[in-house]
Design a protein around this motif. Structure first.
Motif, PDB file in Angstrom:
ATOM      1  N   PHE B  12       0.819  -1.209   0.000  1.00 48.37           N
ATOM      2  CA  PHE B  12       0.000   0.000   0.000  1.00 48.37           C
ATOM      3  C   PHE B  12       0.850   1.254   0.000  1.00 48.37           C
ATOM      4  N   HIS B  13       1.998   1.185   0.589  1.00 48.47           N
ATOM      5  CA  HIS B  13       2.919   2.315   0.469  1.00 48.47           C
ATOM      6  C   HIS B  13       4.317   1.800   0.732  1.00 48.47           C
ATOM      7  N   ALA B  14       5.216   2.164  -0.130  1.00 44.07           N
ATOM      8  CA  ALA B  14       6.591   1.705   0.002  1.00 44.07           C
ATOM      9  C   ALA B  14       7.509   2.822  -0.445  1.00 44.07           C
ATOM     10  N   GLY B  15       8.513   3.117   0.375  1.00 46.15           N
ATOM     11  CA  GLY B  15       9.433   4.167  -0.014  1.00 46.15           C
ATOM     12  C   GLY B  15       9.973   4.905   1.187  1.00 46.15           C
ATOM     13  N   THR B  16      10.731   5.938   0.903  1.00 45.81           N
ATOM     14  CA  THR B  16      11.294   6.773   1.964  1.00 45.81           C
ATOM     15  C   THR B  16      10.971   8.223   1.644  1.00 45.81           C
ATOM     16  N   PRO B  17      11.031   9.101   2.628  1.00 43.68           N
ATOM     17  CA  PRO B  17      10.627  10.491   2.373  1.00 43.68           C
ATOM     18  C   PRO B  17      11.412  11.155   1.242  1.00 43.68           C
ATOM     19  N   ASP B  18      12.694  10.838   1.082  1.00 42.98           N
ATOM     20  CA  ASP B  18      13.468  11.529   0.040  1.00 42.98           C
ATOM     21  C   ASP B  18      13.710  10.657  -1.190  1.00 42.98           C
ATOM     22  N   GLY B  19      13.043   9.519  -1.269  1.00 39.99           N
ATOM     23  CA  GLY B  19      13.206   8.651  -2.427  1.00 39.99           C
ATOM     24  C   GLY B  19      11.891   8.476  -3.144  1.00 39.99           C
ATOM     25  N   PRO B  20      11.840   7.596  -4.118  1.00 48.42           N
ATOM     26  CA  PRO B  20      10.573   7.353  -4.797  1.00 48.42           C
ATOM     27  C   PRO B  20       9.592   6.646  -3.859  1.00 48.42           C
ATOM     28  N   TYR B  21       8.337   6.819  -4.157  1.00 52.03           N
ATOM     29  CA  TYR B  21       7.289   6.292  -3.293  1.00 52.03           C
ATOM     30  C   TYR B  21       6.221   5.645  -4.166  1.00 52.03           C
ATOM     31  N   VAL B  22       5.750   4.484  -3.747  1.00 52.52           N
ATOM     32  CA  VAL B  22       4.693   3.783  -4.479  1.00 52.52           C
ATOM     33  C   VAL B  22       3.526   3.583  -3.516  1.00 52.52           C
ATOM     34  N   ARG B  23       2.342   3.978  -3.942  1.00 60.60           N
ATOM     35  CA  ARG B  23       1.194   3.901  -3.034  1.00 60.60           C
ATOM     36  C   ARG B  23      -0.061   3.508  -3.807  1.00 60.60           C
ATOM     37  N   LEU B  24      -0.772   2.521  -3.274  1.00 59.64           N
ATOM     38  CA  LEU B  24      -2.056   2.140  -3.851  1.00 59.64           C
ATOM     39  C   LEU B  24      -3.127   3.080  -3.348  1.00 59.64           C
ATOM     40  N   GLY B  25      -4.000   3.508  -4.265  1.00 56.07           N
ATOM     41  CA  GLY B  25      -5.074   4.408  -3.873  1.00 56.07           C
ATOM     42  C   GLY B  25      -6.421   3.818  -4.216  1.00 56.07           C
ATOM     43  N   ALA B  26      -7.436   4.663  -4.101  1.00 55.81           N
ATOM     44  CA  ALA B  26      -8.799   4.207  -4.365  1.00 55.81           C
ATOM     45  C   ALA B  26      -9.021   4.004  -5.854  1.00 55.81           C
ATOM     46  N   GLY B  27      -9.995   3.152  -6.174  1.00 57.31           N
ATOM     47  CA  GLY B  27     -10.407   2.982  -7.564  1.00 57.31           C
ATOM     48  C   GLY B  27      -9.363   2.357  -8.455  1.00 57.31           C
ATOM     49  N   GLY B  28      -8.491   1.553  -7.873  1.00 60.29           N
ATOM     50  CA  GLY B  28      -7.484   0.857  -8.677  1.00 60.29           C
ATOM     51  C   GLY B  28      -6.363   1.744  -9.157  1.00 60.29           C
ATOM     52  N   SER B  29      -6.142   2.858  -8.474  1.00 56.37           N
ATOM     53  CA  SER B  29      -5.027   3.720  -8.886  1.00 56.37           C
ATOM     54  C   SER B  29      -3.761   3.370  -8.112  1.00 56.37           C
ATOM     55  N   LEU B  30      -2.655   3.562  -8.781  1.00 61.66           N
ATOM     56  CA  LEU B  30      -1.349   3.287  -8.179  1.00 61.66           C
ATOM     57  C   LEU B  30      -0.483   4.521  -8.415  1.00 61.66           C
ATOM     58  N   ALA B  31      -0.110   5.184  -7.330  1.00 60.34           N
ATOM     59  CA  ALA B  31       0.655   6.424  -7.435  1.00 60.34           C
ATOM     60  C   ALA B  31       2.144   6.138  -7.306  1.00 60.34           C
ATOM     61  N   ILE B  32       2.908   6.729  -8.211  1.00 63.91           N
ATOM     62  CA  ILE B  32       4.375   6.639  -8.154  1.00 63.91           C
ATOM     63  C   ILE B  32       4.891   8.063  -8.049  1.00 63.91           C
ATOM     64  N   SER B  33       5.649   8.334  -7.018  1.00 57.28           N
ATOM     65  CA  SER B  33       6.107   9.713  -6.821  1.00 57.28           C
ATOM     66  C   SER B  33       7.609   9.748  -6.548  1.00 57.28           C
ATOM     67  N   GLY B  34       8.147  10.962  -6.559  1.00 57.25           N
ATOM     68  CA  GLY B  34       9.570  11.143  -6.282  1.00 57.25           C
ATOM     69  C   GLY B  34      10.425  11.045  -7.537  1.00 57.25           C
ATOM     70  N   GLU B  35      11.680  10.673  -7.354  1.00 56.23           N
ATOM     71  CA  GLU B  35      12.631  10.594  -8.459  1.00 56.23           C
ATOM     72  C   GLU B  35      13.062   9.140  -8.657  1.00 56.23           C
ATOM     73  N   ILE B  36      13.058   8.714  -9.901  1.00 53.51           N
ATOM     74  CA  ILE B  36      13.497   7.345 -10.204  1.00 53.51           C
ATOM     75  C   ILE B  36      14.716   7.419 -11.113  1.00 53.51           C
ATOM     76  N   ASP B  37      15.816   6.861 -10.651  1.00 57.29           N
ATOM     77  CA  ASP B  37      17.014   6.748 -11.490  1.00 57.29           C
ATOM     78  C   ASP B  37      17.565   5.343 -11.336  1.00 57.29           C
ATOM     79  N   CYS B  38      18.777   5.118 -11.846  1.00 65.55           N
ATOM     80  CA  CYS B  38      19.286   3.743 -11.852  1.00 65.55           C
ATOM     81  C   CYS B  38      19.544   3.231 -10.430  1.00 65.55           C
ATOM     82  N   ALA B  39      19.671   4.152  -9.473  1.00 70.70           N
ATOM     83  CA  ALA B  39      19.896   3.731  -8.091  1.00 70.70           C
ATOM     84  C   ALA B  39      18.601   3.320  -7.409  1.00 70.70           C
TER      85      ALA B  39
END
Lengths: 319, 127
Positions: B12-39
């Motif tokens: 339902f939520h995975a990540g750290t405050p200063d890294g990317p974050y993945v969170r399941l929301g209502a209605g089948g939505s999946l939010a991806i936030s933050g910065e994604i790089d090779c690390a």
């Protein structure tokens, strides 16, 4: 050995024929290229002409109804960054010549207003055309050079990068042609050291976000607009990622300004052996090979050099 | 600045405050936030796999995504493909103009005809 030959001998048949046309001004350009185009159209060959807008208009006028059978593209759109030109020709060739249809093109990547950095990369592009197409599907590519506007050294270099030279009405094989094997060697032409103020940082695997912040601050301070800041940050990030993956796990980033251009340079200890790197569109599911290709799509100019102790990539972005 | 996130403990939520974050929301939505790089793309990939196990995802919400490099784009494209395979179509909400341009440059749309919904706001890059 220089060998005079008549066009009737068709020395270009069955090969990738890279031909330099030396012309004198716009009128001569039209007079010399129109027969080449018409010959292709009359033979039912696909013809692509990539030159500047003025020449496209003049050729359309000269060709009249035949112009509808010719594809035109503005070199300012296709090849302002010369590393984008080979992918464009590959797309054209793969559409026709690879299926067994003869094809021909005219491409003029070098003109008098090119900057010194652009000119070097354009000449590298001309050499790499031989790497990209020699041994593949046969087709003809004519590259016009305006002898009234270009430096004699540029004309001389054209003689090394083209197998065939077309001067006045004489079609001959170049005595100085640098073949594909020679052109494929690592490009180690020295880059001039920057003049003026430099900013620099080093990075390793834990610091890619710092690289982005550094590049973004430099681009913002230089006055690039928002989209070009994004493009430059992304390009720098990808090249720095290459350093982490292939360049020994660390690298350095330097930035400086030259006129209206911001230059970001990434150095590392890896060697870039593939001559066409950054000039081949990655195929879906390909694991690597995106970084330099993407940098070429995003930046105005990308300079790649490989030396015994490592590699240098310079990204140019103008405001 | 080390910011390697820890492995996701919850879909339902995975990540750290200063890294990317993945969170399941209502209605089948999946939010991806933050910065994604090779690390960080490996972390995001794992988090997305977990999320797909726990919910019937139909929409990717990228409103909070501030940077994605090629590795990040590929991870997101794989997620979009998973949704498309399951439902025949996929919606991507809140993608920045930079994300959309990179999507086109990488020709991801040729394999995955995603519906981009919502205004392309901001640039979506790191500052």
């Amino acid at each position: 050995m220089t060998m005079a030959m008549t066009p009737e001998a068709q020395p270009w048949a069955g090969i990738f024929s890279h031909e330099a046309l030396f012309y004198a001004g716009l009128t001569d350009f039209i007079a010399r290229t129109t027969p080449f185009i018409r010959e292709g159209v009359n033979a039912g060959e696909p013809v692509l002409v990539v030159v500047n807008a003025t020449k496209i208009d003049a050729l359309r006028d000269e060709l009249g109804p035949d112009a509808v059978d010719v594809r035109f593209a503005d070199m300012a759109d296709v090849g302002s960054n010369p590393a984008r030109i080979i992918p464009a020709w590959k797309e054209f060739v793969s559409e026709f010549a690879a299926a067994g249809y003869p094809a021909r093109g005219i491409g003029e990547p070098i003109w008098a207003d090119r900057t010194p950095d652009e000119l070097v990369e354009c000449e590298r592009h001309e050499a790499l055309l031989n790497v990209a197409f020699t041994g593949g599907a046969p087709w003809r590519l004519m590259c016009p050079y305006d002898v009234t506007a270009l430096d004699p050294a540029v004309i001389q270099e054209a003689g090394r990068n083209h197998r065939f030279l077309f001067t006045n009405d004489r079609f001959r094989e170049s005595a100085f042609y640098r073949d594909a094997d020679e052109a494929a060697k690592p490009f180690d032409k020295p880059l001039p050291e920057p003049k003026g103020a430099l900013r620099q940082m080093t990075f390793d695997v834990s610091g890619l976000d710092g690289v982005r912040l550094f590049a973004a601050a430099e681009a913002t301070g230089f006055g690039l607009d928002a989209m070009r800041i994004d493009d430059l940050v992304l390009a720098v990030n990808e090249i720095a990622t290459n350093s982490l993956r292939h360049g020994g796990g660390s690298g350095s980033l330097r930035t400086w300004r030259t006129g209206d251009t911001l230059v970001c340079e990434v150095r590392d200890h890896g060697r870039i052996e593939e001559p066409l790197v950054g000039r081949e569109r990655p195929v879906p599911d390909q694991e690597g090979g995106y970084g330099l290709w993407l940098a070429n799509q995003l930046c105005d100019l990308v300079q790649i050099r490989t030396f015994a102790d490592g590699s240098v990539v310079r990204l140019h972005m103008s405001r | 600045m080390g910011r390697r996130p820890e492995s996701p403990k919850s879909a339902f939520h995975a990540g750290t405050p200063d890294g990317p974050y993945v969170r399941l929301g209502a209605g089948g939505s999946l939010a991806i936030s933050g910065e994604i790089d090779c690390a960080t793309s490996g972390f995001v990939e794992s988090a997305l796999v977990e999320a797909f196990k726990q919910a019937d995802v139909r929409l990717l919400d990228l409103t909070g995504l501030t940077f994605a490099d090629v590795s990040g784009m590929r991870v997101i494209a794989a997620a979009a493909q998973t949704i498309k395979d399951a439902h025949g179509r996929v919606q991507i909400r809140g993608a920045s103009s930079t994300f959309r341009r990179l999507w086109l440059l990488l020709k991801l749309g040729e394999a995955i005809s995603a519906d981009f919904v919502g205004e392309a706001v901001g640039t979506g890059e790191a500052r």
